[in-house]
Design an enzyme around this catalytic site. Sequence first.
Site, PDB file in Angstrom:
ATOM      1  N   ARG A 148     -82.940  81.664  15.646  1.00  0.00           N
ATOM      2  CA  ARG A 148     -82.697  81.550  14.207  1.00  0.00           C
ATOM      3  C   ARG A 148     -81.835  82.700  13.686  1.00  0.00           C
ATOM      4  O   ARG A 148     -80.902  82.511  12.917  1.00  0.00           O
ATOM      5  CB  ARG A 148     -84.059  81.495  13.480  1.00  0.00           C
ATOM      6  CG  ARG A 148     -84.035  81.333  11.987  1.00  0.00           C
ATOM      7  CD  ARG A 148     -83.184  80.213  11.400  1.00  0.00           C
ATOM      8  NE  ARG A 148     -83.161  78.985  12.102  1.00  0.00           N
ATOM      9  CZ  ARG A 148     -82.059  78.248  12.278  1.00  0.00           C
ATOM     10  NH1 ARG A 148     -80.896  78.623  11.777  1.00  0.00           N
ATOM     11  NH2 ARG A 148     -82.082  77.136  12.959  1.00  0.00           N
ATOM     12  N   LYS A 186     -60.278 100.270 -14.910  1.00  0.00           N
ATOM     13  CA  LYS A 186     -60.625  99.201 -15.846  1.00  0.00           C
ATOM     14  C   LYS A 186     -60.713  99.807 -17.248  1.00  0.00           C
ATOM     15  O   LYS A 186     -60.545 101.014 -17.434  1.00  0.00           O
ATOM     16  CB  LYS A 186     -61.960  98.584 -15.435  1.00  0.00           C
ATOM     17  CG  LYS A 186     -61.986  98.182 -13.949  1.00  0.00           C
ATOM     18  CD  LYS A 186     -63.202  97.371 -13.604  1.00  0.00           C
ATOM     19  CE  LYS A 186     -63.127  96.998 -12.108  1.00  0.00           C
ATOM     20  NZ  LYS A 186     -64.117  96.028 -11.720  1.00  0.00           N
TER      21      LYS A 186
END
Lengths: 278, 278, 278, 278, 278, 278
Positions: free
Chosen positions: E99, E166
């Site tokens: 898995r 920004k």
Amino acid sequence: MILPAFYVDDIIKRALAEDINYVDISADYLIDEKQRNHAYFIAKADGVLCGIDVAMRVFELLDPSFEKKVYCRDGDKIKKGDIIADFSGRTTLLLKGERTALNLLQHMSGIATATNEIVKLCEGTNAQITDTRKTLPSIRALQKYAVTCGGGKNHRFNLSDCAMLKDNHIDACGSITGAVEKLRSKLGHTTKIEVETRDLKEVKEAAEAGADIIMLDNMDCDTMREAIKIIDGRARTEASGGITKENVREVAETGVDIISLGALTHSVKAFDISMKMK
Amino acid sequence: MILPAFYVDDIIKRALAEDINYVDISADYLIDEKQRNHAYFIAKADGVLCGIDVAMRVFELLDPSFEKKVYCRDGDKIKKGDIIADFSGRTTLLLKGERTALNLLQHMSGIATATNEIVKLCEGTNAQITDTRKTLPSIRALQKYAVTCGGGKNHRFNLSDCAMLKDNHIDACGSITGAVEKLRSKLGHTTKIEVETRDLKEVKEAAEAGADIIMLDNMDCDTMREAIKIIDGRARTEASGGITKENVREVAETGVDIISLGALTHSVKAFDISMKMK
Amino acid sequence: MILPAFYVDDIIKRALAEDINYVDISADYLIDEKQRNHAYFIAKADGVLCGIDVAMRVFELLDPSFEKKVYCRDGDKIKKGDIIADFSGRTTLLLKGERTALNLLQHMSGIATATNEIVKLCEGTNAQITDTRKTLPSIRALQKYAVTCGGGKNHRFNLSDCAMLKDNHIDACGSITGAVEKLRSKLGHTTKIEVETRDLKEVKEAAEAGADIIMLDNMDCDTMREAIKIIDGRARTEASGGITKENVREVAETGVDIISLGALTHSVKAFDISMKMK
Amino acid sequence: MILPAFYVDDIIKRALAEDINYVDISADYLIDEKQRNHAYFIAKADGVLCGIDVAMRVFELLDPSFEKKVYCRDGDKIKKGDIIADFSGRTTLLLKGERTALNLLQHMSGIATATNEIVKLCEGTNAQITDTRKTLPSIRALQKYAVTCGGGKNHRFNLSDCAMLKDNHIDACGSITGAVEKLRSKLGHTTKIEVETRDLKEVKEAAEAGADIIMLDNMDCDTMREAIKIIDGRARTEASGGITKENVREVAETGVDIISLGALTHSVKAFDISMKMK
Amino acid sequence: MILPAFYVDDIIKRALAEDINYVDISADYLIDEKQRNHAYFIAKADGVLCGIDVAMRVFELLDPSFEKKVYCRDGDKIKKGDIIADFSGRTTLLLKGERTALNLLQHMSGIATATNEIVKLCEGTNAQITDTRKTLPSIRALQKYAVTCGGGKNHRFNLSDCAMLKDNHIDACGSITGAVEKLRSKLGHTTKIEVETRDLKEVKEAAEAGADIIMLDNMDCDTMREAIKIIDGRARTEASGGITKENVREVAETGVDIISLGALTHSVKAFDISMKMK
Amino acid sequence: MILPAFYVDDIIKRALAEDINYVDISADYLIDEKQRNHAYFIAKADGVLCGIDVAMRVFELLDPSFEKKVYCRDGDKIKKGDIIADFSGRTTLLLKGERTALNLLQHMSGIATATNEIVKLCEGTNAQITDTRKTLPSIRALQKYAVTCGGGKNHRFNLSDCAMLKDNHIDACGSITGAVEKLRSKLGHTTKIEVETRDLKEVKEAAEAGADIIMLDNMDCDTMREAIKIIDGRARTEASGGITKENVREVAETGVDIISLGALTHSVKAFDISMKMK
């Protein structure tokens, strides 16, 4: 603190674990756990302070009741006799933290002080002083931060954030030109390419290949001057190798953009600071 | 390797994580993953080697196909030009490990070399050279091991394995005598008590109180000689504070048993070793 | 707390991670996250308390709003029915911490109680009771601390802080004398040498070789008495091997200085303490 | 090894770090690093072996040249005098690993042996013996695995993998019925619900509410028999509280399905195994 | 493997610890520990493979006797039905690793496949496809590596290796020009500056201020074309915001240098690969 | 927070370490360390919120002075434009935490939203929606918790807490019946057994063998209906394999008890939430 607290905490906890093991058989066995004390850090020399937040954090991690007044900040010039910080806490915990706090503070201030000395030697020239990747394991960020507190700048932090082409890389591609081209086709747009050169022929090829930065490796000052002329602004220039306090000014006067020194971080002299308890 | 491999591995992995981040954008993007290369370490100065197993381990952790021939062992005297080890592996992994391996090897050899210089200055005297707890975070064991490779001995490793009584401890108990007695009643039988003294009165009291070791803190040589007379074999004597290459011989000639120097580990000069690829 | 909080926190976090995994499907699915509750710890037997700070720390790590009143301290004698601490917090977090807190508190109090029983059996003799390195993984410091809370003392913590010479070490050097001498030339001055002996011939050689401590390994009481006579104060004497509650008084009366018992930490009976919620 | 190697390795590394610190000042300073030796484990009592792979792994982690022959497997009955395993490696590393290997092996075999004793006492009855969450920090998996090696079974591993309703949970929902219903609506289908009961009224309600397992908490044998009749196969029944070697058979004969004992893991007596070097 | 093995190992060990806990009660209780089996990975769709070394490493960590033949490499195009690798090992360990191995392989191949789809849509244009910092915790390096296997390039890895201005940064300095200048005076020479712009006025100012990269944030294609004209080669241009499979070609045809897509790593569709046991 | 804070903190610290490295060269170099700012999270789509406590925790770990008002809780339905939380802290730390907080919040809300969509499609039927073990490394608990916030339930967490028999297990025991019997004899009483079946013959055998849960693996709806009839309440029934939004209602209407979908956690679409600074 600019460095992330959880990052600094990991370093401190490993250091405390080394230093304390499980009990402090001197303090824990002799001093009442509830006894409190005042203490202060005092400079024993002139220099540039770095690591005071880290040092205070040592005590904060040990003692939630720790209180402090900090008089000098990272990057401040300090003089012999200056009181850097005044603090109080449980006596046993002040004693447990003392060595770890001082080890960090003295090391970081040592780097800031030595860097600042080099920076001042180059004042008035174009040259920026930077560190290298020649750092000590686990504390590169502390060391690189200390370089900036001394007025230096940081070279690349790791192998992922700027490409540096040396012989082996170049050989693998046949030529500087080939290597730069191949790399440009694979690198992201945020990453620069630096090429290490050992003679003027390589300098010329690197400049023409479009290197962002050209390292002039172990060149004498005349050759560097010549190299800078050849490059003619097409790339930033970095002097590296064999640079010391004695010759750094001469190197800076060649007009080179950057001077990188491994000794800033690989050969650190601890800066003398004492902790006194009242 | 005497230092436990899993302990050394943790230090190396943290150093590699700092230095590589996730890819080496120079090597991984330019050199075929399967390409192999030879390389060697060469001394660039005279000194004492330390850390060769640690440096080799860096490459072993990166490259299961790494192969080596090691010519010099930790503690060996080496001369400029000596080939220390010859090795081969995948080129990209040699390049990824180079800086981390050299940073460790140069630091540890720097300590061993400096220690050995001090040890040789004291030859013919009674004095043993030891380190202190003034070490760098996370690598105390590497540093203390390097001191032994240079011919020094180790002082206590941490706050649990030897008691050291300073003012604060003594004040908390009223007197040196009180402190030593109280501590003796609590300590296990494997642990020694060292008392820090600053004058001959304290020296006398410490000796009478049954201290195992008496530290003569920042005393001049005449006072130390006097102290040693007073102690008269009842305790081992340790000189500490302000000791340098310049004055260590004079200190050793006082007849003191131990001389401890913080600078061995807090102010290390990297020993110059290069890695060359063929 | 004398044990460093960050050290204890690591143990607690690993224990909580084992015990909670990710949710407590009983409490988290049935009880309102904001509900608060009072709870207390009550002794279900007579003994010596140890680990109350550690147990409280479990809840503090889970619940920043946790509040406590602690009535008994580590090392206190407690009686069946004593309320040890009163505390309150979010119900779901009290339930999540309960098992981990009790597991630690019961184990540490079990050690303190058993140690104290042995210590009391030897009252009036010279003998000190100590632990060994026969501890459980990851919690040696908790266990050794618990021994001191019960009135015992700590033997060496690890292989670095006291030398212990057994057959293999002695064989490698040809004789006890050779081994002690070789070791003395390498050890730092803060470290003692203990020699394990199995008969009076070895005892004699160890004493003459200058061992700091001589272990009398699995000897009967008559032989020990003889050994102590031979040693005659030149070294501290330690009885070890096969010592139980039944015979410890007899051993102590031989005049031996130290009695070490592995069972204090390798065969611990949990001390019964309950947590009740109101 | 059934337990994942990387999980076991973490436990071993922490134990070795505690036990060695950085050097073994006895072995490393006296015995040639290249010297090799043979050793073996021998049982000093009769019991059930558990932890032999874990113990061997200690040496494998220290010494890549370690070689072994293992004669008994986890779960095997062993007799005093049985040789469990024969192995060889570098002498210094055998000595460094000895204590850690034995501490683990003796603890795990102690659990398996004690569990097996209880299991045998209940032979011929319906009752399965299980552990609880009363385990020691960091080693729950080792302890639970040891219980299975002794023939016992594992109760829930943690708070996520089986719901257990106690007073506080039930109070929060008004009734056993309410609690079971609410929980059933939230739990995944792979998870069972156990309800703790203290009298026959609660037993009845739990059975009617559809509990998967009903714990009969601290009930006497007559009450348990009554409870089992009431439940009549609608749920599995678990006896818990105050069960000892002395009364376990009587409890088992009530017809209860499961008997859980905290003492299997919280009060472990080390099983005596020695390591002999040749 | 290009990603450092010790880095990948940490991710795998955490994943295995989550998935196994301590035993696999299905396999460990039913299948003989010594039983061996063959297995293979088979593609259930068409795409680009990534993570095969990582997936193989899962089994290598669990089982030293694991053997493999790997037919496809990271970056290879694979078709439904292709056998990717053939391998064998102990059955219980193949089942324990299955898995975890598939979870990693399917996630990484999902990223490579989705990236490649976007890259192919832009073929023939100037535009490079890059990722962002919108990644999943702990596996950024795996995700960024997968992007390169799909033919994309990496944007900055973290906040240290490229500056991105920004609004907040710009406001703090009064203007784009002020921010770029201040930053240039502090940044090392290896680091680029990117400025986020939202209209043509900002684009113009950023270009004049000497930004290395100008992000065209959420602009329509006409505005982007205009912006590229204004910038006129003075900086690299990056389109970002709202870009999907549907519109990426149109964006690429504006002539922009870089197109960055958060979805490559924050909204990954697992690529279907099965493990079959023979 | 239901998930243990120390568990969540580890995930956050690893994510922050990846994202920050050591300094944020944009914020730390431009914005005054003491500047504070307000910010808020706003939903950009309709869905189910999950991870708000985790996201807030990111900032709390970075900034002890962080303050928050949280308007929506995990599991709440949110609409485009909803303000989820309002908070304030040091500007540089808000910027450092932004990406990590959003990455976690968007991923967890993406899972909750997608789960909820499936849950609503099955309203009025008997079927419960569950996740699988097809999760991403290190964050299984976050993902499984998000599934419950969306109205789903959790399948087994790991290989220890529910047995699942597939071909290999069954082959090893000769038959389903043999496997279930052997397992029943070894499993603790708190653990269920699920059997994977591929046709009605296997279904019948599993039901007769006493499986607690029977998985109907990749069956069409008619076969499932038939299987449910055969099982007739003797076991819970779980549909698995190839189930999508398109066919889940049809599957639910077969009367199956549980429908498990790997895509809930292996193919997550980030839910769009923005952080705005004021």
